[in-house]
Design an enzyme around this catalytic site. Structure first.
Site, short mmCIF file in Angstrom:
data_model
loop_
_atom_site.label_atom_id
_atom_site.label_comp_id
_atom_site.label_asym_id
_atom_site.label_seq_id
_atom_site.Cartn_x
_atom_site.Cartn_y
_atom_site.Cartn_z
N LEU A 276 -8.57 33.73 24.55
CA LEU A 276 -8.04 33.29 25.84
C LEU A 276 -8.84 32.15 26.43
O LEU A 276 -8.31 31.33 27.18
CB LEU A 276 -8.02 34.47 26.83
N GLY A 277 -10.13 32.11 26.13
CA GLY A 277 -10.99 31.05 26.67
C GLY A 277 -12.43 31.28 26.29
O GLY A 277 -12.82 32.32 25.76
N GLY A 279 -16.45 30.97 27.81
CA GLY A 279 -17.27 30.87 29.01
C GLY A 279 -18.73 30.62 28.66
O GLY A 279 -19.12 30.53 27.50
N GLY A 280 -19.51 30.55 29.69
CA GLY A 280 -20.93 30.30 29.49
C GLY A 280 -21.64 31.46 28.83
O GLY A 280 -22.67 31.30 28.20
N GLY A 282 -19.89 33.82 26.78
CA GLY A 282 -19.22 34.34 25.60
C GLY A 282 -17.78 33.89 25.51
O GLY A 282 -17.32 33.01 26.25
N THR A 283 -17.04 34.52 24.60
CA THR A 283 -15.63 34.21 24.34
C THR A 283 -14.77 35.39 24.78
O THR A 283 -15.13 36.54 24.56
CB THR A 283 -15.41 33.93 22.84
N ASP A 394 -21.71 31.64 38.41
CA ASP A 394 -20.91 30.65 37.66
C ASP A 394 -19.52 30.54 38.29
O ASP A 394 -18.50 30.69 37.63
CB ASP A 394 -20.80 31.07 36.19
#
Length: 591
Positions: A276-277, A279-280, A282-283, A394
């Site tokens: 889905l995306g 991030g800082g 993880g995935t 974040d």
């Protein structure tokens, strides 16, 4: 030429001594073979032969048609009536007969008379007297009735159907085979020559295969136990035991500990198509649990030792967060080196996708203001209501998700970031996203609630301008959206950077209020920034004003909605959030 009549005969004499036995000689009796196909016969004594000389010694004279093998001559037949009286004067005769005087082929096509061979497994036989029926080889019974011919079980009659091996009956036949290791030779099972050397070879092969299987199973069991111990160690490191104890003591905590296998199945082994995306930390993958519930699974990248010790406690705290504008944490997986988090699935993507997607899609100011207010409310809950307070760390548009009703849902709010109690707990490495990072945080390494306020100010700018927070491809002075905004505010060129969809005469005073709020969030010093709760309250008041445009006609009602004094005090200031000069002038002129 067809012969219709026959005359046959034989001569019998009594010149030689009479003997008991067959009638193979012409002494006392004689015989003649009856031709095939005879349908009528007549027997008589020929008058040309003189029997007057012997009739007193042999007064009995007979002629009969009978089976030759059944007759046995006796000398008493010549002087007594024994032969005539025996068995009521009946003699055995073998007669040829048929159904009709037709061939099998004629009978099958004859429409006037039914075909007689009606049983399955029956055959038609041609004869001199016509056709007749019989059961096929391997069958016995009556061929003239339905299902009259039955299969013969040859294995039950070892005399007629000898089998020195293993007999197996089949339909109309049977098979005779030998046990493994033996061959059939002249009807007898003899030992196979191959069995003398195959037995040890096969035995050795089976033993080798069993040994390999045993070693493999032992290795797999050993590796499974080793993996289980590793998972237990990770579970303890991440505070799994502490988490379990806390969950037992607190009833009603809807939080689950997932196994690694469960999450692998849910995400199809973390397939790339499920991402889905990124991030800082993880995935994030889309997953479907066995129950059919769609979830978002976050695989963290790295975690330090200090975070490992506190992980269980932090998971429990996050599991208890229940706010309509915060993505719900459903559970976690602790049996891996780096923990995995399981969140509820939010279907409509991120705020970044909404504002940076199709620019032809109209997004009203009301919608943008509502999303900003809901996001600020979520952060205020984390800062003020959670115990201990949680710092997101974040905040950005990609971490604000939109559900089915496009309601804001803050996500990825730093599961391992709690408000530090003392200086020793401050981070040593700055984490976050370029364009959103608090300048003060980057200098002091001290993450505070005002750091989230700064990042939220950048999100406000994204909503106002529909531009990226950080643009690597632009000129040096235009890379940072916050810097472009500060310069525009100083030069009184705010309108130049606002999104055209929301920029009009009716909205300008609201846009200036929001821009002023964003400017205060972007103060270089954290102490000069408002709290996120104050930001949320301000946004809420602005929403109410926009929803009640008639308030402009009533200054007192406008002041009530904004929660600010309507008259500037002697010091020239109002409250925490004073309206801009242009807005104040508008109010004065409205009076």
């Amino acid at each position: 030429m067809h012969v219709s009549q026959y005359i046959i005969g034989c001569l019998s004499t009594c010149d030689e001594p009479l003997r008991n036995g067959s009638c193979s000689r012409t002494v006392g009796c004689c015989q003649a073979d009856l031709p095939r196909g005879v349908r009528y016969y007549e027997g008589f004594f020929n008058s040309f032969y003189n029997t007057t000389a012997i009739w007193r010694q042999t007064p009995c004279n007979y002629v009969t048609v009978m089976e030759m093998a059944a007759f046995n001559f006796s000398t008493t037949y010549l002087t007594t009536r024994v032969f005539y009286d025996a068995d009521d004067s009946r003699t055995p005769v073998v007669m040829e007969w048929g159904i009709t005087r037709e061939t099998c082929q004629q009978a099958k096509i004859n429409r006037t008379a039914p075909y007689a061979c009606v049983s399955d497994h029956s055959d038609c036989v041609d004869g001199d007297a016509g056709y007749r029926c019989r059961c096929s080889d391997g069958f016995r019974g009556n061929p003239y009735i339905q299902d009259g011919c039955k299969d013969i079980d040859e294995c039950l009659d070892n005399v007629t159907y000898p089998c020195a091996g293993i007999c197996e009956n089949t339909l109309g036949n049977f098979t005779c085979s030998c046990p493994r290791g033996r061959d059939m030779v002249n009807g007898v099972c003899v030992k196979n020559r191959r069995s003398t050397w195959m037995a040890p070879v096969v035995g050795a092969s089976v033993g080798l295969v069993a040994l390999v299987i045993g070693i493999t199973c032992a290795y797999l069991v050993r590796e499974r136990r080793k993996l289980h111990r590793v998972k237990q160690r990770y579970f303890r490191q991440h505070g799994g035991l502490l988490l379990f104890e806390e969950m037992k003591s607190q009833q009603g905590v809807a939080f689950k500990i997932f196994s690694e296998e469960e999450l692998q199945q849910a995400t199809n082994m973390f397939e790339a198509q499920q991402v889905l995306g990124h991030g800082g930390h993880g995935t994030v993958y889309r997953g479907v649990l066995k129950s059919g519930v769609v979830v978002a699974v976050k695989r963290c990248t790295t975690i330090d030792e200090q975070q490992k010790k506190e992980f269980g406690r932090e998971m429990l705290i996050l599991s208890q967060i229940n706010h309509k504008n915060i993505v719900k944490l459903l559970g976690c997986c602790l049996e891996v080196e780096v923990p995995m988090l399981v969140y509820e699935f939010i279907p409509n993507g991120t705020l970044f996708d909404l504002i940076r997607g199709d620019h032809t899609r109209h997004i009203s100011l009301n919608t943008r203001l509502r999303i900003a207010y809901e996001s600020a409310e979520a952060l205020a809950y984390l800062h003020s209501c959670a115990s201990p307070p949680i710092l997101h760390g974040d905040v950005k548009s990609t971490n604000i998700l939109l559900d089915g009703d496009y309601t804001a849902r803050v996500s990825d709010f730093g599961a391992s970031i709690l408000a530090p109690n003392d200086k020793s707990q401050f981070v040593t490495v700055v984490q976050g996203t370029c364009g959103y990072l608090d300048p003060e945080y980057m200098q002091t390494y001290e993450l505070t609630d005002k750091s989230d306020v700064y990042s939220f100010g950048v999100v406000l700018l994204e909503l106002l301008t529909r531009k990226k927070a950080f643009n690597l491809e632009g000129p040096e002075q235009d890379k940072s959206l916050s810097m472009v905004f500060i310069c525009a505010m100083k030069e009184n060129k705010l309108e130049d950077i606002l999104d055209d969809q929301i920029k009009n005469d009716e909205n300008m005073e609201y846009l200036e209020e929001i821009a002023e709020l964003a400017r205060q969030c972007l103060e270089m010093s954290g102490v000069n920034r408002p709290s996120i709760k104050e930001v949320a309250d301000k946004l809420d008041r602005l929403r109410k004003v926009m929803q009640h445009p008639w308030a402009h006609e009533d200054p007192e009602e406008l002041d009530r909605l904004l929660g600010e004094p309507s008259v500037v005090n002697s010091a020239g200031t109002t409250g925490n959030f004073s309206m801009t000069n242009k807005a104040a002038m508008g109010l004065e002129s409205g009076r």
